[in-house]
Design an enzyme around this catalytic site. Structure first.
Site, PDB file in Angstrom:
ATOM      1  CG  ASP A   1      -3.863  -3.618  11.577  1.00 45.05           C
ATOM      2  OD1 ASP A   1      -4.750  -4.430  11.900  1.00 45.05           O
ATOM      3  OD2 ASP A   1      -4.040  -2.717  10.742  1.00 45.05           O
TER       4      ASP A   1
ATOM      5  CB  THR B   1      -7.549  -4.178   5.684  1.00 45.96           C
ATOM      6  OG1 THR B   1      -6.940  -3.132   6.409  1.00 45.96           O
ATOM      7  CG2 THR B   1      -7.559  -5.418   6.528  1.00 45.96           C
ATOM      8  CB  THR B   2      -5.955   0.167   2.843  1.00 46.31           C
ATOM      9  OG1 THR B   2      -6.186   0.356   4.230  1.00 46.31           O
ATOM     10  CG2 THR B   2      -6.532   1.335   2.095  1.00 46.31           C
TER      11      THR B   2
ATOM     12  CG  ASP C   1      -7.734  -1.448  10.184  1.00 47.25           C
ATOM     13  OD1 ASP C   1      -6.911  -1.907   9.394  1.00 47.25           O
ATOM     14  OD2 ASP C   1      -8.540  -2.141  10.814  1.00 47.25           O
TER      15      ASP C   1
END
Length: 533
Positions: free
Chosen positions: A401, A99-100, A66
């Site tokens: 997530d 998020t990446t 994550d």
């Protein structure tokens, strides 16, 4: 006289030299630092992305995929690089997933900005053009999106499993995706249908078993055992539950002091008074018909003593002690009862009702389950299991997530293809739009369009495919009008990604592009770092 005239300042018309070297150096340092952070998480993008093992200073080990977690744990000192960490945090808050992606896009944009700056384009011009391009990009994405109904459970599950596919626990996505969807749909309030508060979903982690044993519990789960001190009951049907915030133990003096009792008859009287005090409290509790007590942890004195536990057991009242203070709100909402702060306020209407409260053995420990709650609030509990702590923690993050993805779909009911398809489509449409624009703007928008290709490129690279060939073929397919063509990582080729069920919420894509652009504009505008001591 001549010396005096020479010393006078020259007029501003003739002043041509301004030292820009330092400003360029600082911009360069900022951009390089931020790009280094982006490159660190780039390899963990996509379903075939690698995981990172993070070893913290206190010897704790975390294995995760994550982006927000990785960057959170990094010790980043450079101020501009810290902005990227905050960027992934804000994406986590806005959408929960991607998020990446957002950090990788920001890194690619910075790289393009660097080449624009070396061509001598002013940072303000670049910044304004990026802003225009990002607004246009959101419009393009919205035009591509497919509307969705909340009753369409299949599509919700597809998007949740897409989010889980890039995680360590991806092999369990068939179990966790429907679980996440059911959890979110069960807490949606019909009065405010587009608002979901994820705090209404409590995740309880319990060691033992495998991730397969993870379950959704309609009710409450406590990760502690019922009190066995004096042979009290551990199973209670038709339970009447009280959540109490006072202590069932003898009162203490207000000030720190010790009393010396020399006469043994006096000592007996003190003990007798204590017993009567506790018995009086328990009689009041029993009078309301209450048979399960949840006792909040106490700082001032013991919440329960051995004596009070003994009397509670005799009165056939089940006791669960040491309930954390921050859980009280969730518990009272679920049980639809009121917390009781004083014995004088103990009334039957403040109790919660449930069909069954029982203690169950799980793994090496025990848990207490409350099921069949009457008039249950809109909350739900997920019990996560796993063979070791690392797996459980990662399962919890992945589940979070997936829950966020479903929440995004409840907020904004549009789906969009995954697998690099929207990015390539954006790149193509913005590239075409940049030819219409005049001057520097068109040049900057074209760079923005090129930067977006980093996502499909990285997806292909992480999957061990030939990135250049794949991205070129992808462009070709999109140019022929196949909007939903994307990289199918499992087959290693380009297919229609909607048919492969790789979908994501529109909110994840739009927020990642707007947030990344905002962050890059901020970094571009900085031309000096001033240290204040």
């Amino acid at each position: 006289m001549a010396a005096v005239t020479a010393a006078q300042p020259r007029s501003s018309k003739t002043e041509s030299y301004v030292d820009n070297k330092r400003k360029q150096d600082i911009r360069l340092a900022n951009i390089n630092a931020a790009r280094a952070v982006a490159d660190a998480v780039r390899t963990s993008l996509g379903p075939k992305g690698m995981d990172k093992m993070i070893s913290t200073a206190n010897g704790e080990v975390i294995i995760t995929n994550d982006g927000a977690t990785i960057l959170n744990k990094m010790e980043v000192l450079q101020p501009a690089a810290k902005m990227l960490v905050d960027l992934s945090k804000s994406q986590d808050a806005a959408a929960g997933d991607g998020t990446t992606t957002v950090v990788v896009i920001a890194g690619a944009l910075l790289r393009q900005c660097l080449s624009l700056l070396t061509h001598g384009i002013h940072p303000s011009v670049i910044s304004d053009s990026l802003h225009k391009a990002s607004i246009k990009a959101v419009d393009v994405l919205t035009a591509m999106a497919v509307p969705l109904e909340l009753s369409d459970r299949e599509s919700l599950i597809k998007s949740a499993s897409t989010s889980l596919n890039s995680k360590v626990v991806s092999q369990y996505s068939t179990l966790l995706a429907p679980l996440a969807v059911d959890a979110v749909l069960s807490v949606v309030d019909p009065v405010k249908p587009d608002m979901v508060d994820l705090r209404d979903i409590k995740i309880v982690k319990k060691l033992g078993g495998t991730v397969d044993d993870t379950e959704l519990v309609k009710g409450l789960v406590f990760d502690k055992k019922a009190s066995h001190a004096a042979g009290g009951p551990t199973r209670m049907e038709n339970a009447k539950i009280a959540v109490i915030q006072f202590q069932i133990s003898p009162p203490k003096t207000d000030i720190e002091q010790s009393i010396v009792v020399s006469d043994y008859t006096q000592m007996d009287r003190i003990l007798k008074e204590e017993r009567n005090y506790i018995l009086g409290m328990i009689k009041k509790i029993k009078a309301t018909g209450c048979n399960v007590l949840l006792i909040q942890k106490s700082i001032l004195r013991d919440a329960v003593t051995d004596l009070s536990l003994h009397y509670l057991a005799k009165a056939k009242i089940m006791v669960i002690k040491d309930v954390e203070r921050d859980e009280i709100e969730f518990i009272t909402k679920t049980l639809n009862c009121l917390p009781i702060a004083n014995i004088e306020h103990f009334r039957a209407e403040k109790l919660g009702h449930a069909d069954l409260v029982e203690e169950a053995s799980l793994g090496d420990g025990k848990i207490v389950k409350i099921t069949g709650i009457k008039d249950m609030g809109r909350t739900t509990t997920v019990l996560v299991r796993g063979s070791n702590q690392l797996v459980i923690d990662e399962a919890e993050r992945s589940l979070h997530d997936a829950l966020c993805v479903v929440r995004c779909l409840v907020n904004k009911r549009f789906l969009i293809a995954g697998g690099g398809a929207p990015e390539i489509e954006l790149s193509r449409q913005l590239g075409a739009w940049s030819k219409v624009l005049h001057g520097m703007e068109g040049f900057c928008v074209r760079s923005f369009a090129e930067a977006l290709e980093v996502i499909p490129y990285t997806l292909a690279e992480n999957a061990g495919l030939n990135p250049i060939a794949i991205v070129t073929e992808l462009r070709n397919r999109h140019a022929q009008g196949e909007i939903n063509a994307g990289i199918n990582v499992r087959k290693g080729q380009i297919t229609n990604i909607l048919e492969e069920n790789v979908v994501q919420p529109l909110l994840v894509s739009t927020s990642s592009i707007t947030l990344a652009t905002e962050c890059v504009r901020m970094i571009l505008k900085i031309d000096d770092i001033v240290n204040v001591r």
